[in-house]
Design a protein around this motif. Sequence first.
Motif, PDB file in Angstrom:
ATOM      1  N   SER A  63       3.100  -3.046 -15.505  1.00  0.00           N
ATOM      2  CA  SER A  63       3.839  -3.588 -14.361  1.00  0.00           C
ATOM      3  C   SER A  63       2.955  -3.639 -13.117  1.00  0.00           C
ATOM      4  O   SER A  63       2.040  -2.829 -12.950  1.00  0.00           O
ATOM      5  CB  SER A  63       5.062  -2.725 -14.060  1.00  0.00           C
ATOM      6  N   ASP A  64       3.258  -4.598 -12.245  1.00  0.00           N
ATOM      7  CA  ASP A  64       2.494  -4.740 -10.997  1.00  0.00           C
ATOM      8  C   ASP A  64       2.571  -3.493 -10.131  1.00  0.00           C
ATOM      9  O   ASP A  64       1.621  -3.119  -9.465  1.00  0.00           O
ATOM     10  CB  ASP A  64       2.995  -5.945 -10.200  1.00  0.00           C
ATOM     11  N   SER A  65       3.705  -2.826 -10.128  1.00  0.00           N
ATOM     12  CA  SER A  65       3.899  -1.681  -9.241  1.00  0.00           C
ATOM     13  C   SER A  65       3.132  -0.428  -9.664  1.00  0.00           C
ATOM     14  O   SER A  65       2.860   0.433  -8.839  1.00  0.00           O
ATOM     15  CB  SER A  65       5.380  -1.330  -9.161  1.00  0.00           C
ATOM     16  N   THR A  66       2.767  -0.321 -10.925  1.00  0.00           N
ATOM     17  CA  THR A  66       2.163   0.905 -11.449  1.00  0.00           C
ATOM     18  C   THR A  66       0.921   1.338 -10.663  1.00  0.00           C
ATOM     19  O   THR A  66       0.766   2.505 -10.345  1.00  0.00           O
ATOM     20  CB  THR A  66       1.818   0.742 -12.942  1.00  0.00           C
ATOM     21  N   TYR A  67       0.051   0.408 -10.338  1.00  0.00           N
ATOM     22  CA  TYR A  67      -1.157   0.731  -9.578  1.00  0.00           C
ATOM     23  C   TYR A  67      -1.199  -0.014  -8.237  1.00  0.00           C
ATOM     24  O   TYR A  67      -2.267  -0.269  -7.698  1.00  0.00           O
ATOM     25  CB  TYR A  67      -2.412   0.396 -10.377  1.00  0.00           C
ATOM     26  N   CYS A  68      -0.044  -0.342  -7.685  1.00  0.00           N
ATOM     27  CA  CYS A  68       0.019  -1.105  -6.434  1.00  0.00           C
ATOM     28  C   CYS A  68      -0.578  -0.295  -5.282  1.00  0.00           C
ATOM     29  O   CYS A  68      -0.132   0.808  -4.986  1.00  0.00           O
ATOM     30  CB  CYS A  68       1.469  -1.472  -6.125  1.00  0.00           C
ATOM     31  N   ARG A  69      -1.580  -0.845  -4.630  1.00  0.00           N
ATOM     32  CA  ARG A  69      -2.236  -0.156  -3.514  1.00  0.00           C
ATOM     33  C   ARG A  69      -1.441  -0.291  -2.217  1.00  0.00           C
ATOM     34  O   ARG A  69      -1.677   0.439  -1.263  1.00  0.00           O
ATOM     35  CB  ARG A  69      -3.642  -0.713  -3.303  1.00  0.00           C
ATOM     36  N   GLU A  70      -0.508  -1.231  -2.182  1.00  0.00           N
ATOM     37  CA  GLU A  70       0.297  -1.466  -0.987  1.00  0.00           C
ATOM     38  C   GLU A  70       1.635  -0.737  -1.044  1.00  0.00           C
ATOM     39  O   GLU A  70       2.471  -0.908  -0.160  1.00  0.00           O
ATOM     40  CB  GLU A  70       0.542  -2.965  -0.819  1.00  0.00           C
TER      41      GLU A  70
END
Length: 78
Positions: A63-70
């Motif tokens: 998922s996009d959120s797993t390593y989201c820096r923002e």
Amino acid sequence: MKITCPKCKKVQDVDDKVATCPDCRTVLRRCADCAKYDVRLSFCGTFNRPIDAGDATYPTYSSDSTYCREYVPSTSES
């Protein structure tokens, strides 16, 4: 940054490289818990696109959120 695990409810101190809770192995960064995610529209302000409600609530390792820096927790724990 501090993130409360959605499964075991323990507060974890994480950096950009940590994706899962060390206690229960649940993905910590969920769109549903991010201040930049609009739950009503299922829309991510960071990626500027819709995110499926299921993926926002129950993310996987891809998922996009797993390593989201923002990622910004919507609660003021940090």
